[in-house]
Design an enzyme around this catalytic site. Structure first.
Site, PDB file in Angstrom:
ATOM      1  N   GLU A  89       4.838  -4.719   7.640  1.00  0.00           N
ATOM      2  CA  GLU A  89       4.100  -3.591   8.230  1.00  0.00           C
ATOM      3  C   GLU A  89       4.540  -3.222   9.640  1.00  0.00           C
ATOM      4  O   GLU A  89       4.535  -2.040   9.995  1.00  0.00           O
ATOM      5  CB  GLU A  89       2.589  -3.884   8.218  1.00  0.00           C
ATOM      6  CG  GLU A  89       1.939  -3.741   6.862  1.00  0.00           C
ATOM      7  CD  GLU A  89       1.976  -5.023   6.040  1.00  0.00           C
ATOM      8  OE1 GLU A  89       2.706  -5.952   6.403  1.00  0.00           O
ATOM      9  OE2 GLU A  89       1.261  -5.083   5.021  1.00  0.00           O
ATOM     10  N   GLY A 143       0.748  -4.915   1.001  1.00  0.00           N
ATOM     11  CA  GLY A 143      -0.417  -5.050   0.121  1.00  0.00           C
ATOM     12  C   GLY A 143      -0.128  -5.866  -1.130  1.00  0.00           C
ATOM     13  O   GLY A 143      -1.053  -6.427  -1.736  1.00  0.00           O
ATOM     14  N   GLU A 154      -0.477  -9.343  -0.052  1.00  0.00           N
ATOM     15  CA  GLU A 154      -1.892  -9.532   0.263  1.00  0.00           C
ATOM     16  C   GLU A 154      -2.749  -9.680  -0.997  1.00  0.00           C
ATOM     17  O   GLU A 154      -3.663 -10.492  -1.041  1.00  0.00           O
ATOM     18  CB  GLU A 154      -2.386  -8.355   1.116  1.00  0.00           C
ATOM     19  CG  GLU A 154      -1.776  -8.393   2.520  1.00  0.00           C
ATOM     20  CD  GLU A 154      -1.978  -7.110   3.303  1.00  0.00           C
ATOM     21  OE1 GLU A 154      -1.774  -6.015   2.723  1.00  0.00           O
ATOM     22  OE2 GLU A 154      -2.325  -7.182   4.485  1.00  0.00           O
ATOM     23  N   ALA A 167       0.868  -1.173   0.000  1.00  0.00           N
ATOM     24  CA  ALA A 167       0.000   0.000   0.000  1.00  0.00           C
ATOM     25  C   ALA A 167       0.907   1.226   0.000  1.00  0.00           C
ATOM     26  O   ALA A 167       2.071   1.146   0.395  1.00  0.00           O
ATOM     27  CB  ALA A 167      -0.888  -0.022   1.233  1.00  0.00           C
TER      28      ALA A 167
HETATM   29  N1  CAA Z   1       4.563   3.151  -0.991  1.00  0.00           N
HETATM   30  C1  CAA Z   1       4.924   4.295  -1.591  1.00  0.00           C
HETATM   31  N2  CAA Z   1       6.034   4.404  -2.337  1.00  0.00           N
HETATM   32  C2  CAA Z   1       6.806   3.329  -2.491  1.00  0.00           C
HETATM   33  C3  CAA Z   1       6.464   2.091  -1.899  1.00  0.00           C
HETATM   34  C4  CAA Z   1       5.278   2.021  -1.119  1.00  0.00           C
HETATM   35  N3  CAA Z   1       4.866   0.908  -0.548  1.00  0.00           N
HETATM   36  N4  CAA Z   1       7.432   1.195  -2.206  1.00  0.00           N
HETATM   37  C5  CAA Z   1       8.323   1.845  -2.979  1.00  0.00           C
HETATM   38  N5  CAA Z   1       7.939   3.121  -3.145  1.00  0.00           N
HETATM   39  C6  CAA Z   1       8.627   4.161  -3.908  1.00  0.00           C
HETATM   40  C7  CAA Z   1       9.858   4.683  -3.176  1.00  0.00           C
HETATM   41  O1  CAA Z   1       9.469   5.634  -2.216  1.00  0.00           O
HETATM   42  C8  CAA Z   1      10.661   5.241  -4.296  1.00  0.00           C
HETATM   43  O2  CAA Z   1      10.127   6.489  -4.642  1.00  0.00           O
HETATM   44  P1  CAA Z   1      11.129   7.730  -5.015  1.00  0.00           P
HETATM   45  O3  CAA Z   1      11.877   7.242  -6.223  1.00  0.00           O
HETATM   46  O4  CAA Z   1      10.185   8.850  -5.303  1.00  0.00           O
HETATM   47  O5  CAA Z   1      11.995   7.923  -3.827  1.00  0.00           O
HETATM   48  C9  CAA Z   1      10.364   4.291  -5.452  1.00  0.00           C
HETATM   49  O6  CAA Z   1       9.154   3.615  -5.099  1.00  0.00           O
HETATM   50  C10 CAA Z   1      11.439   3.250  -5.627  1.00  0.00           C
HETATM   51  O7  CAA Z   1      11.635   2.597  -4.402  1.00  0.00           O
HETATM   52  P2  CAA Z   1      13.069   2.434  -3.713  1.00  0.00           P
HETATM   53  O8  CAA Z   1      13.976   3.532  -4.123  1.00  0.00           O
HETATM   54  O9  CAA Z   1      12.856   2.226  -2.254  1.00  0.00           O
HETATM   55  O10 CAA Z   1      13.546   1.087  -4.426  1.00  0.00           O
HETATM   56  P3  CAA Z   1      14.557   0.000  -3.866  1.00  0.00           P
HETATM   57  O11 CAA Z   1      14.822  -0.939  -4.972  1.00  0.00           O
HETATM   58  O12 CAA Z   1      15.696   0.654  -3.163  1.00  0.00           O
HETATM   59  O13 CAA Z   1      13.722  -0.779  -2.706  1.00  0.00           O
HETATM   60  C11 CAA Z   1      11.806  -1.900  -1.817  1.00  0.00           C
HETATM   61  C12 CAA Z   1      12.609  -1.538  -3.074  1.00  0.00           C
HETATM   62  C13 CAA Z   1      12.609  -2.838  -0.922  1.00  0.00           C
HETATM   63  C14 CAA Z   1      10.528  -2.598  -2.278  1.00  0.00           C
HETATM   64  C15 CAA Z   1      11.471  -0.602  -1.038  1.00  0.00           C
HETATM   65  O14 CAA Z   1      10.922   0.336  -1.952  1.00  0.00           O
HETATM   66  C16 CAA Z   1      10.492  -0.812   0.052  1.00  0.00           C
HETATM   67  O15 CAA Z   1      10.867  -1.285   1.125  1.00  0.00           O
HETATM   68  N6  CAA Z   1       9.207  -0.423  -0.155  1.00  0.00           N
HETATM   69  C17 CAA Z   1       8.208  -0.508   0.840  1.00  0.00           C
HETATM   70  C18 CAA Z   1       7.753  -1.929   1.072  1.00  0.00           C
HETATM   71  C19 CAA Z   1       6.744  -1.983   2.177  1.00  0.00           C
HETATM   72  O16 CAA Z   1       7.037  -1.701   3.313  1.00  0.00           O
HETATM   73  N7  CAA Z   1       5.488  -2.383   1.843  1.00  0.00           N
HETATM   74  C20 CAA Z   1       4.433  -2.471   2.781  1.00  0.00           C
HETATM   75  C21 CAA Z   1       3.660  -1.188   2.789  1.00  0.00           C
HETATM   76  S1  CAA Z   1       2.479  -1.147   4.112  1.00  0.00           S
HETATM   77  C22 CAA Z   1       1.132  -1.979   3.551  1.00  0.00           C
HETATM   78  O17 CAA Z   1       1.131  -2.547   2.482  1.00  0.00           O
HETATM   79  C23 CAA Z   1      -0.029  -1.966   4.498  1.00  0.00           C
HETATM   80  C24 CAA Z   1      -1.158  -2.862   4.104  1.00  0.00           C
HETATM   81  O18 CAA Z   1      -1.110  -4.059   4.337  1.00  0.00           O
HETATM   82  C25 CAA Z   1      -2.354  -2.302   3.576  1.00  0.00           C
END
Ligand code: CAA
Length: 258
Positions: free
Chosen positions: A131, A108, A111, A63
């Site tokens: 999360e 998400g 999920e 998400a």
């Molecule tokens: N939400 C918003 N933006 C996201 C995102 C997310 N879940 N995942 C990645 N992005 C964005 C980053 O912010 C980045 O944006 P910018 O270029 O503007 O800075 C872009 O996508 C590229 O990401 P990274 O630079 O971080 O890429 P990476 O290869 O270094 O890392 C990754 C990849 C490990 C997937 C890392 O992006 C990451 O950890 N993302 C978040 C994963 C996460 O925690 N997901 C769970 C979200 S909570 C949820 O989903 C709740 C629910 O159950 C409803």
């Protein structure tokens, strides 16, 4: 639509989540378009769906964290309700949905894959519910579906520890059915979808309903769910033709979905 592509190849629909800027993360707009796409599927002409993410790096990275970062308790609950509604539509769509997980399937992303009937993944895929590292629980069904799909202790370890797992581990614990080199993933998912689509559609749908509804019931009630759906297949054109073809030692010339 801006974030969702939909293509039809024969009886198979292919939904691609396409928000490359954020690794296909799900914000309200993506969820809205996804819901409209699912609602718009023509169930007369579509017999299976493949769901994937655009690009070679990410299926869905979760998400949208930026959007969630300022939500109040009530807004958080509403955001969860919204995602759950869309994912439940995928889970209860009358036709099978195959997730082709082409990279990150986090939060998400994991999920939504778990809301699908079948998961195939690339050898580069990464699954997890990170999360608690963000100060929240999984919010689109992760605590419920992961605990039902893999051993509950494994689900708890992954969720409490925010421990992501690679494709081989996801295969080992049964979270995915098969692992492919990335370039072979989508063809494999389409091939499986086409194989499903060749079978009698009314019967395939009845199987999905029987499995999903039956799993929520005690066995005595669950077998009644199957009995009713089994009965409902008789006197359909496809049942009559399917059995006739067998008895006449020939192949069915295309099931009609009637
Ligand atoms: N939400 C918003 N933006 C996201 C995102 C997310 N879940 N995942 C990645 N992005 C964005 C980053 O912010 C980045 O944006 P910018 O270029 O503007 O800075 C872009 O996508 C590229 O990401 P990274 O630079 O971080 O890429 P990476 O290869 O270094 O890392 C990754 C990849 C490990 C997937 C890392 O992006 C990451 O950890 N993302 C978040 C994963 C996460 O925690 N997901 C769970 C979200 S909570 C949820 O989903 C709740 C629910 O159950 C409803």
């Amino acid at each position: 639509m801006e974030f969702i592509n939909y293509e039809q190849e024969g009886f198979v629909g292919i939904i691609t989540i396409n928000r490359p800027k954020a690794l296909n993360a799900l914000n309200s707009e993506v969820l809205k378009e996804l819901e409209a796409t699912i609602d718009g599927i023509n169930l007369e002409t579509t017999r299976a769906i493949v769901l994937t993410g655009a690009g070679s790096k990410s299926f869905v990275a979760g998400a949208d964290i930026a959007e969630m970062s300022t939500l109040t308790k009530a807004e958080g609950e509403a955001f969860g309700e919204r995602g759950n509604r869309v994912f439940r539509k995928i889970e209860t769509l009358p036709i099978p949905v195959i997730a082709a997980v082409n990279g990150f399937a986090l939060g998400g992303g994991c999920e939504i894959a778990m809301s699908c009937d079948i998961r195939l993944c690339a050898d580069t895929a990464l699954f997890g519910q990170p999360e608690v590292g963000l100060g929240i629980t999984p919010g689109f069904g992760g605590t419920q579906r992961l605990a039902r799909l893999v051993p509950v202790g494994k689900a708890k370890e992954m969720i409490y520890g925010a421990i992501n797992i690679k494709a081989d581990e996801a295969y080992r614990i049964g979270l995915v059915n098969a692992v492919y080199p990335l370039e072979e993933l989508l063809p494999a998912a389409k091939k499986l979808a086409a194989k499903i689509a060749k079978n009698a559609p009314i019967a395939v749908r009845a199987c999905k309903e029987a499995i999903n509804k039956g799993l929520d019931e005690k066995m005595d009630d669950a077998i009644v769910v199957e009995e009713k759906l089994f009965g409902s297949c008789f006197q359909t054109e496809d049942q009559v033709e399917g059995m006739k073809a067998f008895l006449e030692k020939r192949k069915v010339d295309g099931f009609k979905n009637r």
